[in-house]
Design an enzyme around this catalytic site. Structure first.
Site, PDB file in Angstrom:
ATOM      1  N   SER A   1     -45.232  57.647   0.251  1.00 27.42           N
ATOM      2  CA  SER A   1     -46.071  58.321  -0.736  1.00 27.42           C
ATOM      3  C   SER A   1     -45.201  58.794  -1.905  1.00 27.42           C
ATOM      4  O   SER A   1     -44.553  57.967  -2.552  1.00 27.42           O
ATOM      5  CB  SER A   1     -46.829  59.464  -0.061  1.00 27.42           C
ATOM      6  OG  SER A   1     -47.900  59.910  -0.859  1.00 27.42           O
ATOM      7  N   MET A   2     -45.164  60.082  -2.213  1.00 25.14           N
ATOM      8  CA  MET A   2     -44.299  60.547  -3.282  1.00 25.14           C
ATOM      9  C   MET A   2     -42.866  60.081  -3.073  1.00 25.14           C
ATOM     10  O   MET A   2     -42.151  59.753  -4.035  1.00 25.14           O
ATOM     11  CB  MET A   2     -44.329  62.076  -3.366  1.00 25.14           C
ATOM     12  CG  MET A   2     -43.470  62.642  -4.486  1.00 25.14           C
ATOM     13  SD  MET A   2     -43.389  64.452  -4.541  1.00 25.14           S
ATOM     14  CE  MET A   2     -42.069  64.762  -3.382  1.00 25.14           C
TER      15      MET A   2
END
Length: 256
Positions: A96-97
């Protein structure tokens, strides 16, 4: 030439140090996540692989430090912390991030003539794929609802008011970093990229994951696994198999 590591354990966590391992895996957490998320990965791969998990400021034992709510700044900080850890081949894995941070850190290493042998971008659309999102502007309850919907945090923690107050600043800051990130036009890395995505991830479609191919001048591979945004929680064995195969290929003599 590598130098002594610039970080003494503030940014870089090694749960099972493997000084004799031929390869090093650097793991980058998701929004609101911490280095400890990758403890099972370290347990599974050590001592064959030296696993380093990045600890961002503003969470767990770093919760009293100022948050970094900008991907470029965070990548600068992580890159600096990882100096000297490239004394053996590096592989990056970010979820994700963390996939965006890993990509930007790889770019910074490559500008200096080094970099990872492969980047694994998990649960994140390609840097050039933009959605107009504003989770970081929601109320506290709105952010909690978003995290619950993604199934990325233990519901027992989300039911503890004191713990919620502790993690909310990091969550808001991380969402701000992700949602304000804009990739430099034409940005690529020279290392191969493997994108991994859950087939029902509401945050990343298969097409959006496929576009990571545009961000490498080397080989690209797409792995689609059953599950949502945190598919890797239930498909850990599959993800570990992907990593095992990668490190086995790295260790194999050339031409075999």
């Amino acid at each position: 030439m590598s130098v002594s590591p610039a970080d003494d354990g503030l940014w870089c966590r090694r749960f099972h140090p493997a000084p004799d391992a031929a390869h090093r895996l650097v793991c980058f957490p998701h929004a609101g996540g911490s280095a400890s998320y990758y403890l099972p990965v370290s347990t599974a791969l050590a001592p064959r692989v030296d696993v380093v998990a990045v600890q961002y400021p503003g969470r767990q034992d770093r919760r009293n430090e100022p948050l970094t709510d900008d991907i470029a700044t965070l990548a600068d900080q992580v890159h600096e912390a990882l100096r000297g850890w490239d004394d053996r081949p590096l592989t990056f894995f970010g979820h994700s991030m963390g996939a965006l941070v890993a990509f930007e850190v790889a770019r910074r290493f490559e500008r200096e003539g080094s970099g990872p042998v492969r980047l694994y971008a998990s649960g994140r659309r390609a840097p050039s794929r933009y959605r107009d999102e504003n989770v970081h502007r929601r109320t506290d309850d709105g952010i909690i609802a978003e995290v619950k919907a993604m199934s990325g945090t233990d519901d027992r923690l989300l039911g503890d008011d004191e713990l919620i107050r502790m993690i909310l600043p990091a969550l808001r800051g991380d969402y701000r970093a992700v949602e304000t990130y804009r990739c430099a036009p034409g940005a690529t890395v020279a290392c191969p990229i493997t994108a991994l995505v859950g087939d029902s991830d509401p945050k990343t479609s298969v097409d959006e994951a496929q576009d990571w191919a545009k961000h490498t001048s080397a080989d690209f591979d797409l792995r689609i696994l059953p599950g949502g945004h945190f598919y890797l929680n239930s498909r850990a064995a599959d993800v570990l198999k992907v990593l095992d195969d990668h490190f086995a290929a790295q260790a194999a003599p050339q031409g075999t």
